[in-house]
Design a protein around this motif. Structure first.
Motif, PDB file in Angstrom:
ATOM      1  N   LEU A   1      43.369 -39.885  56.751  1.00  0.00           N
ATOM      2  CA  LEU A   1      42.657 -39.080  57.732  1.00  0.00           C
ATOM      3  C   LEU A   1      41.596 -39.936  58.402  1.00  0.00           C
ATOM      4  O   LEU A   1      40.906 -40.701  57.734  1.00  0.00           O
ATOM      5  N   VAL A   2      41.451 -39.798  59.717  1.00  0.00           N
ATOM      6  CA  VAL A   2      40.358 -40.440  60.455  1.00  0.00           C
ATOM      7  C   VAL A   2      39.396 -39.342  60.891  1.00  0.00           C
ATOM      8  O   VAL A   2      39.805 -38.371  61.541  1.00  0.00           O
ATOM      9  N   VAL A   3      38.126 -39.487  60.504  1.00  0.00           N
ATOM     10  CA  VAL A   3      37.088 -38.513  60.842  1.00  0.00           C
ATOM     11  C   VAL A   3      36.098 -39.165  61.799  1.00  0.00           C
ATOM     12  O   VAL A   3      35.630 -40.279  61.552  1.00  0.00           O
ATOM     13  N   SER A   4      35.769 -38.488  62.878  1.00  0.00           N
ATOM     14  CA  SER A   4      34.733 -38.940  63.807  1.00  0.00           C
ATOM     15  C   SER A   4      33.493 -38.089  63.619  1.00  0.00           C
ATOM     16  O   SER A   4      33.590 -36.871  63.473  1.00  0.00           O
ATOM     17  N   LYS A   5      32.323 -38.735  63.610  1.00  0.00           N
ATOM     18  CA  LYS A   5      31.078 -38.005  63.417  1.00  0.00           C
ATOM     19  C   LYS A   5      29.988 -38.622  64.287  1.00  0.00           C
ATOM     20  O   LYS A   5      30.109 -39.758  64.726  1.00  0.00           O
ATOM     21  N   SER A   6      28.914 -37.865  64.501  1.00  0.00           N
ATOM     22  CA  SER A   6      27.772 -38.396  65.239  1.00  0.00           C
ATOM     23  C   SER A   6      26.472 -38.174  64.477  1.00  0.00           C
ATOM     24  O   SER A   6      25.388 -38.379  65.016  1.00  0.00           O
ATOM     25  N   VAL A   7      26.586 -37.747  63.214  1.00  0.00           N
ATOM     26  CA  VAL A   7      25.438 -37.577  62.329  1.00  0.00           C
ATOM     27  C   VAL A   7      25.685 -38.376  61.058  1.00  0.00           C
ATOM     28  O   VAL A   7      26.678 -39.087  60.948  1.00  0.00           O
ATOM     29  N   ASN A   8      24.805 -38.254  60.071  1.00  0.00           N
ATOM     30  CA  ASN A   8      24.921 -39.088  58.876  1.00  0.00           C
ATOM     31  C   ASN A   8      26.070 -38.698  57.953  1.00  0.00           C
ATOM     32  O   ASN A   8      26.752 -39.561  57.406  1.00  0.00           O
ATOM     33  N   SER A   9      26.272 -37.419  57.728  1.00  0.00           N
ATOM     34  CA  SER A   9      27.256 -36.980  56.745  1.00  0.00           C
ATOM     35  C   SER A   9      28.669 -36.954  57.304  1.00  0.00           C
ATOM     36  O   SER A   9      28.916 -36.384  58.372  1.00  0.00           O
ATOM     37  N   ALA A  10      29.610 -37.522  56.554  1.00  0.00           N
ATOM     38  CA  ALA A  10      31.021 -37.451  56.931  1.00  0.00           C
ATOM     39  C   ALA A  10      31.552 -36.028  56.843  1.00  0.00           C
ATOM     40  O   ALA A  10      32.617 -35.722  57.396  1.00  0.00           O
ATOM     41  N   PHE A  11      30.818 -35.148  56.174  1.00  0.00           N
ATOM     42  CA  PHE A  11      31.237 -33.748  56.072  1.00  0.00           C
ATOM     43  C   PHE A  11      30.897 -32.953  57.331  1.00  0.00           C
ATOM     44  O   PHE A  11      31.293 -31.801  57.459  1.00  0.00           O
ATOM     45  N   TYR A  12      30.139 -33.550  58.253  1.00  0.00           N
ATOM     46  CA  TYR A  12      29.869 -32.934  59.544  1.00  0.00           C
ATOM     47  C   TYR A  12      30.560 -33.736  60.636  1.00  0.00           C
ATOM     48  O   TYR A  12      29.922 -34.354  61.481  1.00  0.00           O
ATOM     49  N   GLY A  13      31.871 -33.760  60.579  1.00  0.00           N
ATOM     50  CA  GLY A  13      32.646 -34.515  61.542  1.00  0.00           C
ATOM     51  C   GLY A  13      33.874 -33.741  61.964  1.00  0.00           C
ATOM     52  O   GLY A  13      34.052 -32.570  61.622  1.00  0.00           O
ATOM     53  N   THR A  14      34.741 -34.420  62.706  1.00  0.00           N
ATOM     54  CA  THR A  14      35.980 -33.824  63.197  1.00  0.00           C
ATOM     55  C   THR A  14      37.144 -34.752  62.871  1.00  0.00           C
ATOM     56  O   THR A  14      37.077 -35.943  63.198  1.00  0.00           O
ATOM     57  N   PRO A  15      38.203 -34.239  62.226  1.00  0.00           N
ATOM     58  CA  PRO A  15      38.347 -32.881  61.707  1.00  0.00           C
ATOM     59  C   PRO A  15      37.470 -32.642  60.477  1.00  0.00           C
ATOM     60  O   PRO A  15      36.809 -33.562  59.988  1.00  0.00           O
ATOM     61  N   ASP A  16      37.497 -31.419  59.974  1.00  0.00           N
ATOM     62  CA  ASP A  16      36.652 -31.000  58.864  1.00  0.00           C
ATOM     63  C   ASP A  16      37.092 -31.652  57.561  1.00  0.00           C
ATOM     64  O   ASP A  16      38.175 -31.355  57.042  1.00  0.00           O
ATOM     65  N   LEU A  17      36.266 -32.557  57.032  1.00  0.00           N
ATOM     66  CA  LEU A  17      36.613 -33.299  55.823  1.00  0.00           C
ATOM     67  C   LEU A  17      36.717 -32.390  54.610  1.00  0.00           C
ATOM     68  O   LEU A  17      37.670 -32.488  53.830  1.00  0.00           O
ATOM     69  N   ASP A  18      35.750 -31.518  54.416  1.00  0.00           N
ATOM     70  CA  ASP A  18      35.769 -30.627  53.254  1.00  0.00           C
ATOM     71  C   ASP A  18      37.034 -29.772  53.239  1.00  0.00           C
ATOM     72  O   ASP A  18      37.695 -29.642  52.206  1.00  0.00           O
ATOM     73  N   GLY A  19      37.396 -29.206  54.379  1.00  0.00           N
ATOM     74  CA  GLY A  19      38.606 -28.388  54.450  1.00  0.00           C
ATOM     75  C   GLY A  19      39.852 -29.189  54.118  1.00  0.00           C
ATOM     76  O   GLY A  19      40.737 -28.719  53.393  1.00  0.00           O
ATOM     77  N   TRP A  20      39.930 -30.412  54.636  1.00  0.00           N
ATOM     78  CA  TRP A  20      41.090 -31.269  54.384  1.00  0.00           C
ATOM     79  C   TRP A  20      41.205 -31.607  52.903  1.00  0.00           C
ATOM     80  O   TRP A  20      42.293 -31.550  52.320  1.00  0.00           O
ATOM     81  N   LEU A  21      40.074 -31.955  52.278  1.00  0.00           N
ATOM     82  CA  LEU A  21      40.083 -32.290  50.852  1.00  0.00           C
ATOM     83  C   LEU A  21      40.467 -31.084  50.003  1.00  0.00           C
ATOM     84  O   LEU A  21      41.259 -31.197  49.062  1.00  0.00           O
TER      85      LEU A  21
END
Length: 198
Positions: A91-111
Motif C-alpha cells: 500500500l502507498v499512503v500519502s499524507k501531509s501531517v505527521n501521522s501515517a494514520f492521517y493519510g490517503t488511503p486510510d491506513l488503519d482501515g486497510w490494516l
C-alpha cells in the motif's frame, strides 16, 4: 519477540528530499546506516509475503523539498527499486501531517481489514513522523515495533535557545516510546531474526 505472518512494515517518508543534497535545508543527521537497514527490512518483509506500507509526505509548504511536484517528493532509490517486488500486499499512503494514520488511503482501515495486529515503523524522521505514527499506532491498539537503527533524524532548535542533536532526539524518542509503553524499541537485526530472514 514473535513477529506474526501478517505483521505490516510501515516505511515512513523515505524520500529524496531527505538525501544529502538537501542537507542545507534540514541540518546534520544521525545514523548513516538507516537506509541500509530500511532496505533489509523491506527485503525481508517482501520475501516472506508480509504486507508493506510505503508512506509519502506531501508537504503543504512550497519551500519544502517534500512538496508534491518537486524532485524531493519521490521515494529514495532504496525504496523505489523495491516497489511491487513482494508477494504480499503493498500500500502507498500519502499524507501531509505527521501521522501515517492521517493519510490517503486510510491506513488503519486497510490494516484492520487484513487482520493486522502488529506494525513495524521505520523511516524518516525518528522523532517526527515515525514517533507520531508509532504513538498513534499504540493508541489504536496495535503492537508496535520501532527499529531505532532503521531511521534517522536531524539536529533541532527549540524554544528558549534550547537545541538538541539528532542523537539526543533519537535517544529521547526511544525512551519516550519504550518507557511510555507506546512501542517496543528494537534493533533491525532482532526484527530480521524474529521474522525469519536469512
Amino acid at each position: 519477540m514473535e513477529i506474526e505472518q501478517n505483521a505490516a512494515l510501515v516505511v515512513v517518508d523515505v524520500q529524496k528530499g531527505f538525501e544529502e543534497e538537501y542537507a542545507g535545508y534540514w541540518g546534520r543527521r544521525d545514523n548513516p546506516e538507516a537506509e541500509g537497514n530500511i532496505a533489509s527490512l523491506i527485503d525481508a518483509w517482501q520475501a516472506s509475503g508480509r504486507p508493506v506500507v510505503l508512506v509519502r509526505h506531501d508537504s503543504r509548504s512550497k519551500e519544502s523539498p517534500l512538496h508534491p511536484g518537486s524532485p524531493g517528493n519521490a521515494f529514495q532509490e532504496c525504496v523505489e527499486r523495491r516497489r511491487g517486488l513482494g508477494s504480499g500486499p503493498e500500500l502507498v499512503v500519502s499524507k501531509s501531517v505527521n501521522s501515517a494514520f492521517y493519510g490517503t488511503p486510510d491506513l488503519d482501515g486497510w490494516l484492520r481489514r487484513a487482520g493486522v495486529r502488529q506494525i513495524v515503523v521505520a523511516g524518516i524522521q525518528t522523532n517526527m513522523c515515525n514517533e507520531t505514527t508509532a504513538r498513534m499506532g499504540g493508541n489504536l491498539g496495535y503492537e508496535v515495533f520501532f527499529p531505532i537503527d532503521a531511521m534517522h533524524t536531524f539536529d533541532l532548535a527549540g524554544p528558549f535557545g534550547w537545541t538538541a542533536t539528532a542523537q539526543e532526539l533519537t535517544r529521547a524518542t526511544a525512551v519516550n516510546l519504550h518507557g511510555g509503553g507506546f512501542a517496543r524499541v528494537v534493533a533491525t537485526r532482532e526484527l530480521l531474526a524474529a521474522a525469519g530472514a536469512r
